[in-house]
Design a protein around this motif. Structure first.
Motif, PDB file in Angstrom:
ATOM      1  N   LEU A 103       0.837  -1.207   0.000  1.00  0.00           N
ATOM      2  CA  LEU A 103       0.000   0.000   0.000  1.00  0.00           C
ATOM      3  C   LEU A 103       0.869   1.253   0.000  1.00  0.00           C
ATOM      4  O   LEU A 103       0.593   2.219  -0.722  1.00  0.00           O
ATOM      5  N   LYS A 104       1.942   1.213   0.771  1.00  0.00           N
ATOM      6  CA  LYS A 104       2.859   2.361   0.856  1.00  0.00           C
ATOM      7  C   LYS A 104       3.482   2.646  -0.506  1.00  0.00           C
ATOM      8  O   LYS A 104       3.578   3.807  -0.929  1.00  0.00           O
ATOM      9  N   GLN A 105       3.891   1.585  -1.205  1.00  0.00           N
ATOM     10  CA  GLN A 105       4.511   1.749  -2.531  1.00  0.00           C
ATOM     11  C   GLN A 105       3.503   2.282  -3.545  1.00  0.00           C
ATOM     12  O   GLN A 105       3.835   3.114  -4.381  1.00  0.00           O
ATOM     13  N   GLN A 106       2.235   1.827  -3.444  1.00  0.00           N
ATOM     14  CA  GLN A 106       1.194   2.324  -4.349  1.00  0.00           C
ATOM     15  C   GLN A 106       0.968   3.813  -4.146  1.00  0.00           C
ATOM     16  O   GLN A 106       0.857   4.576  -5.117  1.00  0.00           O
ATOM     17  N   LYS A 107       0.912   4.238  -2.887  1.00  0.00           N
ATOM     18  CA  LYS A 107       0.715   5.660  -2.584  1.00  0.00           C
ATOM     19  C   LYS A 107       1.892   6.487  -3.091  1.00  0.00           C
ATOM     20  O   LYS A 107       1.713   7.565  -3.664  1.00  0.00           O
ATOM     21  N   LYS A 108       3.091   5.964  -2.888  1.00  0.00           N
ATOM     22  CA  LYS A 108       4.301   6.670  -3.324  1.00  0.00           C
ATOM     23  C   LYS A 108       4.299   6.841  -4.848  1.00  0.00           C
ATOM     24  O   LYS A 108       4.651   7.912  -5.362  1.00  0.00           O
ATOM     25  N   ASP A 109       3.894   5.781  -5.568  1.00  0.00           N
ATOM     26  CA  ASP A 109       3.853   5.844  -7.031  1.00  0.00           C
ATOM     27  C   ASP A 109       2.824   6.846  -7.534  1.00  0.00           C
ATOM     28  O   ASP A 109       3.066   7.556  -8.522  1.00  0.00           O
ATOM     29  N   THR A 110       1.673   6.941  -6.849  1.00  0.00           N
ATOM     30  CA  THR A 110       0.640   7.880  -7.301  1.00  0.00           C
ATOM     31  C   THR A 110       0.998   9.326  -6.987  1.00  0.00           C
ATOM     32  O   THR A 110       0.767  10.218  -7.799  1.00  0.00           O
ATOM     33  N   HIS A 111       1.581   9.548  -5.800  1.00  0.00           N
ATOM     34  CA  HIS A 111       1.904  10.919  -5.397  1.00  0.00           C
ATOM     35  C   HIS A 111       3.189  11.454  -6.012  1.00  0.00           C
ATOM     36  O   HIS A 111       3.342  12.658  -6.183  1.00  0.00           O
ATOM     37  N   PHE A 112       4.107  10.584  -6.308  1.00  0.00           N
ATOM     38  CA  PHE A 112       5.378  11.015  -6.888  1.00  0.00           C
ATOM     39  C   PHE A 112       5.682  10.236  -8.168  1.00  0.00           C
ATOM     40  O   PHE A 112       6.553   9.360  -8.177  1.00  0.00           O
ATOM     41  N   PRO A 113       4.953  10.535  -9.247  1.00  0.00           N
ATOM     42  CA  PRO A 113       5.208   9.792 -10.499  1.00  0.00           C
ATOM     43  C   PRO A 113       6.559  10.174 -11.097  1.00  0.00           C
ATOM     44  O   PRO A 113       7.165  11.182 -10.731  1.00  0.00           O
ATOM     45  N   LEU A 114       7.036   9.341 -12.020  1.00  0.00           N
ATOM     46  CA  LEU A 114       8.305   9.618 -12.688  1.00  0.00           C
ATOM     47  C   LEU A 114       8.184  10.911 -13.473  1.00  0.00           C
ATOM     48  O   LEU A 114       7.194  11.121 -14.196  1.00  0.00           O
ATOM     49  N   ARG A 115       9.163  11.776 -13.325  1.00  0.00           N
ATOM     50  CA  ARG A 115       9.102  13.061 -14.036  1.00  0.00           C
ATOM     51  C   ARG A 115       9.565  12.863 -15.460  1.00  0.00           C
ATOM     52  O   ARG A 115      10.542  12.157 -15.726  1.00  0.00           O
ATOM     53  N   ARG A 116       8.848  13.535 -16.365  1.00  0.00           N
ATOM     54  CA  ARG A 116       9.213  13.459 -17.780  1.00  0.00           C
ATOM     55  C   ARG A 116       9.725  14.826 -18.195  1.00  0.00           C
ATOM     56  O   ARG A 116       9.103  15.858 -17.934  1.00  0.00           O
ATOM     57  N   TYR A 117      10.854  14.810 -18.855  1.00  0.00           N
ATOM     58  CA  TYR A 117      11.447  16.069 -19.308  1.00  0.00           C
ATOM     59  C   TYR A 117      11.434  16.113 -20.822  1.00  0.00           C
ATOM     60  O   TYR A 117      11.697  15.119 -21.492  1.00  0.00           O
ATOM     61  N   ALA A 118      11.149  17.300 -21.356  1.00  0.00           N
ATOM     62  CA  ALA A 118      11.192  17.497 -22.799  1.00  0.00           C
ATOM     63  C   ALA A 118      12.616  17.855 -23.163  1.00  0.00           C
ATOM     64  O   ALA A 118      13.204  18.807 -22.617  1.00  0.00           O
ATOM     65  N   VAL A 119      13.199  17.141 -24.089  1.00  0.00           N
ATOM     66  CA  VAL A 119      14.573  17.383 -24.500  1.00  0.00           C
ATOM     67  C   VAL A 119      14.552  18.177 -25.785  1.00  0.00           C
ATOM     68  O   VAL A 119      13.884  17.819 -26.750  1.00  0.00           O
ATOM     69  N   LYS A 120      15.309  19.287 -25.797  1.00  0.00           N
ATOM     70  CA  LYS A 120      15.385  20.129 -26.982  1.00  0.00           C
ATOM     71  C   LYS A 120      16.335  19.489 -27.975  1.00  0.00           C
ATOM     72  O   LYS A 120      17.463  19.128 -27.614  1.00  0.00           O
ATOM     73  N   ALA A 121      15.884  19.375 -29.214  1.00  0.00           N
ATOM     74  CA  ALA A 121      16.738  18.742 -30.216  1.00  0.00           C
ATOM     75  C   ALA A 121      17.637  19.716 -30.914  1.00  0.00           C
ATOM     76  O   ALA A 121      17.443  20.882 -30.938  1.00  0.00           O
TER      77      ALA A 121
END
Length: 121
Positions: A103-121
């Protein structure tokens, strides 16, 4: 020589009669060996022993198959009918168990999702 595929078509009683015939022949060959019989009889002992092994193998396979059919759909399976694999594989987690999260891991995943960065080409 007895062929295994021929034996698989036979009934249990026929297999057992063949087995008794082969055992009788083997005992006769052993007597011939002791009394100094022909070398052809002594050489035949090996093939007769192999025939007995084939008959017993097919008989045991048929018995196991019958037990498998009888126990199909039951909650528990006899140990000799279970998949052998290896000890480590039998104790390994199933796919469902591997994918579960606390349950703790599920909450952590929902509250702190992986950040996505836009890379300039």
């Amino acid at each position: 020589m007895v062929k295994a595929y021929e034996l698989r078509g036979l009934a249990k009683e026929e297999l057992l009669t063949k087995l008794s015939e082969q055992r009788k022949e083997l005992s006769e060959l052993k007597v011939a060996k002791v009394t100094g019989g022909a070398s052809s009889k002594i050489a035949k002992i090996k093939s007769v022993r192999k025939n007995i092994a084939r008959i017993l193998t097919v008989h045991n396979q048929q018995q196991k198959d019958g037990i498998r059919k009888a126990s199909a759909g039951q909650k528990y399976i006899s140990k000799d009918l279970r998949m052998k694999k290896t000890r480590a594989m039998r104790r390994a987690l199933t796919k469902d168990e591997k994918s579960r999260k606390t349950l703790k891991q599920q909450k952590k995943d929902t509250h702190f999702p992986l950040r996505r960065y836009a890379v300039k080409a």
